[in-house]
Design a protein around this motif. Structure first.
Motif, PDB file in Angstrom:
ATOM      1  N   SER A  47     -20.645 -48.824 -31.456  1.00 43.62           N
ATOM      2  CA  SER A  47     -21.221 -48.875 -29.736  1.00 43.62           C
ATOM      3  C   SER A  47     -21.579 -49.995 -29.748  1.00 43.62           C
ATOM      4  O   SER A  47     -21.245 -51.273 -30.056  1.00 43.62           O
ATOM      5  CB  SER A  47     -21.705 -47.649 -29.506  1.00 43.62           C
ATOM      6  OG  SER A  47     -21.951 -46.829 -28.896  1.00 43.62           O
ATOM      7  N   TRP A  48     -21.740 -49.835 -27.959  1.00 41.28           N
ATOM      8  CA  TRP A  48     -23.164 -50.557 -27.897  1.00 41.28           C
ATOM      9  C   TRP A  48     -24.174 -51.150 -28.344  1.00 41.28           C
ATOM     10  O   TRP A  48     -24.114 -49.723 -28.920  1.00 41.28           O
ATOM     11  CB  TRP A  48     -23.091 -50.449 -26.079  1.00 41.28           C
ATOM     12  CG  TRP A  48     -22.277 -50.657 -25.022  1.00 41.28           C
ATOM     13  CD1 TRP A  48     -21.095 -49.055 -24.528  1.00 41.28           C
ATOM     14  CD2 TRP A  48     -21.606 -51.607 -24.357  1.00 41.28           C
ATOM     15  NE1 TRP A  48     -19.927 -49.233 -23.956  1.00 41.28           N
ATOM     16  CE2 TRP A  48     -19.799 -51.060 -24.248  1.00 41.28           C
ATOM     17  CE3 TRP A  48     -21.172 -53.031 -25.047  1.00 41.28           C
ATOM     18  CZ2 TRP A  48     -18.782 -51.997 -23.237  1.00 41.28           C
ATOM     19  CZ3 TRP A  48     -19.635 -53.805 -24.615  1.00 41.28           C
ATOM     20  CH2 TRP A  48     -19.148 -52.595 -23.048  1.00 41.28           C
ATOM     21  N   GLY A  94     -20.824 -53.087 -31.089  1.00 41.14           N
ATOM     22  CA  GLY A  94     -21.384 -53.652 -32.522  1.00 41.14           C
ATOM     23  C   GLY A  94     -20.241 -52.738 -33.561  1.00 41.14           C
ATOM     24  O   GLY A  94     -19.567 -51.333 -33.009  1.00 41.14           O
ATOM     25  N   ASN A  95     -19.754 -52.916 -34.291  1.00 40.93           N
ATOM     26  CA  ASN A  95     -19.876 -52.231 -35.355  1.00 40.93           C
ATOM     27  C   ASN A  95     -20.180 -52.669 -36.843  1.00 40.93           C
ATOM     28  O   ASN A  95     -20.983 -53.448 -37.343  1.00 40.93           O
ATOM     29  CB  ASN A  95     -18.233 -52.182 -35.820  1.00 40.93           C
ATOM     30  CG  ASN A  95     -17.465 -52.148 -34.772  1.00 40.93           C
ATOM     31  OD1 ASN A  95     -17.541 -53.263 -33.548  1.00 40.93           O
ATOM     32  ND2 ASN A  95     -16.747 -50.702 -34.510  1.00 40.93           N
ATOM     33  N   LEU A  96     -20.606 -51.543 -37.328  1.00 41.22           N
ATOM     34  CA  LEU A  96     -21.226 -51.307 -39.043  1.00 41.22           C
ATOM     35  C   LEU A  96     -20.370 -50.823 -39.879  1.00 41.22           C
ATOM     36  O   LEU A  96     -20.865 -49.477 -39.683  1.00 41.22           O
ATOM     37  CB  LEU A  96     -22.244 -51.257 -39.027  1.00 41.22           C
ATOM     38  CG  LEU A  96     -22.957 -51.880 -40.661  1.00 41.22           C
ATOM     39  CD1 LEU A  96     -23.042 -52.736 -41.007  1.00 41.22           C
ATOM     40  CD2 LEU A  96     -24.856 -51.166 -40.260  1.00 41.22           C
ATOM     41  N   GLY A  97     -19.937 -50.573 -41.212  1.00 43.53           N
ATOM     42  CA  GLY A  97     -19.213 -49.880 -41.520  1.00 43.53           C
ATOM     43  C   GLY A  97     -19.665 -50.503 -43.172  1.00 43.53           C
ATOM     44  O   GLY A  97     -20.055 -50.938 -43.532  1.00 43.53           O
ATOM     45  N   ALA A  98     -18.668 -49.270 -43.710  1.00 50.34           N
ATOM     46  CA  ALA A  98     -18.871 -48.981 -45.860  1.00 50.34           C
ATOM     47  C   ALA A  98     -18.165 -50.214 -45.748  1.00 50.34           C
ATOM     48  O   ALA A  98     -17.312 -50.411 -46.075  1.00 50.34           O
ATOM     49  CB  ALA A  98     -19.460 -47.443 -45.835  1.00 50.34           C
ATOM     50  N   THR A 119     -26.395 -53.574 -20.071  1.00 49.63           N
ATOM     51  CA  THR A 119     -28.117 -52.767 -20.867  1.00 49.63           C
ATOM     52  C   THR A 119     -27.901 -53.593 -22.210  1.00 49.63           C
ATOM     53  O   THR A 119     -27.358 -53.528 -22.705  1.00 49.63           O
ATOM     54  CB  THR A 119     -28.268 -51.888 -20.252  1.00 49.63           C
ATOM     55  OG1 THR A 119     -26.754 -50.832 -20.937  1.00 49.63           O
ATOM     56  CG2 THR A 119     -28.100 -51.305 -19.155  1.00 49.63           C
ATOM     57  N   PHE A 120     -29.468 -53.533 -22.873  1.00 47.80           N
ATOM     58  CA  PHE A 120     -29.372 -53.537 -23.555  1.00 47.80           C
ATOM     59  C   PHE A 120     -28.935 -55.254 -24.541  1.00 47.80           C
ATOM     60  O   PHE A 120     -29.041 -55.889 -23.568  1.00 47.80           O
ATOM     61  CB  PHE A 120     -29.727 -52.718 -24.901  1.00 47.80           C
ATOM     62  CG  PHE A 120     -30.088 -51.561 -24.670  1.00 47.80           C
ATOM     63  CD1 PHE A 120     -31.721 -51.164 -25.089  1.00 47.80           C
ATOM     64  CD2 PHE A 120     -29.682 -50.071 -24.208  1.00 47.80           C
ATOM     65  CE1 PHE A 120     -32.325 -50.099 -24.982  1.00 47.80           C
ATOM     66  CE2 PHE A 120     -30.845 -49.184 -23.728  1.00 47.80           C
ATOM     67  CZ  PHE A 120     -31.451 -49.371 -23.965  1.00 47.80           C
ATOM     68  N   PHE A 121     -28.658 -55.346 -25.634  1.00 53.75           N
ATOM     69  CA  PHE A 121     -27.709 -56.055 -26.581  1.00 53.75           C
ATOM     70  C   PHE A 121     -26.228 -56.662 -25.453  1.00 53.75           C
ATOM     71  O   PHE A 121     -25.894 -58.109 -25.447  1.00 53.75           O
ATOM     72  CB  PHE A 121     -27.610 -56.292 -27.810  1.00 53.75           C
ATOM     73  CG  PHE A 121     -28.842 -56.001 -27.996  1.00 53.75           C
ATOM     74  CD1 PHE A 121     -29.557 -58.098 -28.462  1.00 53.75           C
ATOM     75  CD2 PHE A 121     -29.385 -55.834 -27.873  1.00 53.75           C
ATOM     76  CE1 PHE A 121     -30.654 -58.211 -29.327  1.00 53.75           C
ATOM     77  CE2 PHE A 121     -31.000 -55.568 -29.050  1.00 53.75           C
ATOM     78  CZ  PHE A 121     -31.714 -56.836 -29.217  1.00 53.75           C
ATOM     79  N   SER A 122     -26.182 -55.755 -24.453  1.00 56.68           N
ATOM     80  CA  SER A 122     -24.579 -56.097 -23.600  1.00 56.68           C
ATOM     81  C   SER A 122     -23.292 -56.312 -24.454  1.00 56.68           C
ATOM     82  O   SER A 122     -22.678 -56.732 -23.840  1.00 56.68           O
ATOM     83  CB  SER A 122     -25.230 -56.481 -22.657  1.00 56.68           C
ATOM     84  OG  SER A 122     -26.006 -56.968 -22.185  1.00 56.68           O
ATOM     85  N   ASP A 123     -23.178 -56.116 -25.507  1.00 61.01           N
ATOM     86  CA  ASP A 123     -21.815 -56.355 -26.399  1.00 61.01           C
ATOM     87  C   ASP A 123     -22.139 -54.845 -27.126  1.00 61.01           C
ATOM     88  O   ASP A 123     -23.168 -54.542 -27.428  1.00 61.01           O
ATOM     89  CB  ASP A 123     -22.181 -57.539 -27.430  1.00 61.01           C
ATOM     90  CG  ASP A 123     -21.992 -58.785 -26.709  1.00 61.01           C
ATOM     91  OD1 ASP A 123     -21.773 -59.222 -25.943  1.00 61.01           O
ATOM     92  OD2 ASP A 123     -22.979 -59.864 -27.035  1.00 61.01           O
ATOM     93  N   ASN A 140     -28.973 -49.061 -33.493  1.00 57.56           N
ATOM     94  CA  ASN A 140     -28.644 -47.583 -33.449  1.00 57.56           C
ATOM     95  C   ASN A 140     -27.334 -47.805 -32.294  1.00 57.56           C
ATOM     96  O   ASN A 140     -27.247 -48.820 -31.724  1.00 57.56           O
ATOM     97  CB  ASN A 140     -29.819 -48.368 -32.230  1.00 57.56           C
ATOM     98  CG  ASN A 140     -30.400 -46.474 -31.468  1.00 57.56           C
ATOM     99  OD1 ASN A 140     -28.802 -45.734 -31.538  1.00 57.56           O
ATOM    100  ND2 ASN A 140     -31.424 -46.060 -31.568  1.00 57.56           N
ATOM    101  N   ALA A 141     -25.992 -46.912 -31.727  1.00 57.85           N
ATOM    102  CA  ALA A 141     -25.677 -47.174 -31.573  1.00 57.85           C
ATOM    103  C   ALA A 141     -25.408 -46.023 -30.528  1.00 57.85           C
ATOM    104  O   ALA A 141     -24.088 -44.660 -30.221  1.00 57.85           O
ATOM    105  CB  ALA A 141     -23.994 -47.084 -32.641  1.00 57.85           C
TER     106      ALA A 141
END
Length: 218
Positions: A142-143, A173-177, A167-171, A159-160
């Motif tokens: 998510s953003w 992001g992804n985080l997987g296992a 807004t916020f960091f404006s990019d 946080n997604a």
């Protein structure tokens, strides 16, 4: 190197080996070098929206471009007039856009613990230091509204929910296992790209026509 087509469609292991063949001290870009560039960007531009602060980057094109288009454009250059011209940030061409860059020294394990290293890079995080649980009970995509925020984990998404491209960091992001990272965004990433764009979802065997690397000497 100027005037060259970036090497893509290659595994992280092959890129690592190619970088190290240059001699002692050479490797492909590691997580903490990437984090330092993000911090220096913030000091210079004081803006969480890098595409607004400097330029879109080559993020809406049909193919990768050869290197060297910003050779005469100073240390920092970009434009919002289009999304086909490369940015130059802190003297680094295509810090975001054109091709994704693989990043070494970061691995998200099966429980999304964040593992990092300064040396001894590998595909599985073996021997890396466990920096703790990311706080994610499921894969994040998510953003970016919040980041891990420690000296060891930097700007990895935490946080997604509730963010956007402005807004916020404006990019995005992804985080997987069980995953390895790529950074910055490619020629077709659009508004998802930027200095905080980190996609931690790749496997060691994955190859993409939009994914390459960046040489580092340390």
């Amino acid at each position: 190197m100027s005037g060259r087509s970036p090497n893509v469609s290659i595994t992280i292991g092959a890129l690592r080996s190619a970088a190290q063949l240059n001699g002692a001290g050479y490797d492909q870009q590691m997580f903490y070098a990437m984090t330092l560039l993000q911090i220096l960007y913030l000091i210079r531009f004081k803006n969480l929206n890098s595409q607004q602060a400097l330029g879109n980057g080559r993020t809406s094109a049909t193919a990768l471009a050869a290197t060297g288009s910003t050779n005469t454009r100073g240390m920092n250059w970009g434009t919002q007039a289009n999304a086909t011209d490369s940015v130059k940030c802190l003297g680094v061409e295509d810090l975001w856009g054109n091709i994704w860059e693989r990043v070494d020294g970061l691995f998200s394990d099966a429980n999304r613990n964040i593992l990092t290293a300064f040396t001894g890079f590998n595909d599985t995080g073996s021997g890396y230091t466990n920096r703790g649980f990311s706080g994610a009970a499921a894969n994040l995509s998510s953003w970016i509204t919040d980041v891990q925020g420690t000296s060891e984990t930097g700007f990895i998404i935490r946080n997604a929910s509730g963010g956007s491209e402005t807004t916020f960091f404006s990019d995005w992001g992804n985080l997987g296992a069980g995953a390895l990272p790529v950074f910055g965004g490619g020629w077709g990433s659009g508004s998802h790209a930027g200095v905080f764009r980190l996609l931690v979802l790749h496997t060691a065997a994955s190859v993409r026509s939009s994914v390459g690397g960046r040489l580092m000497f340390l």
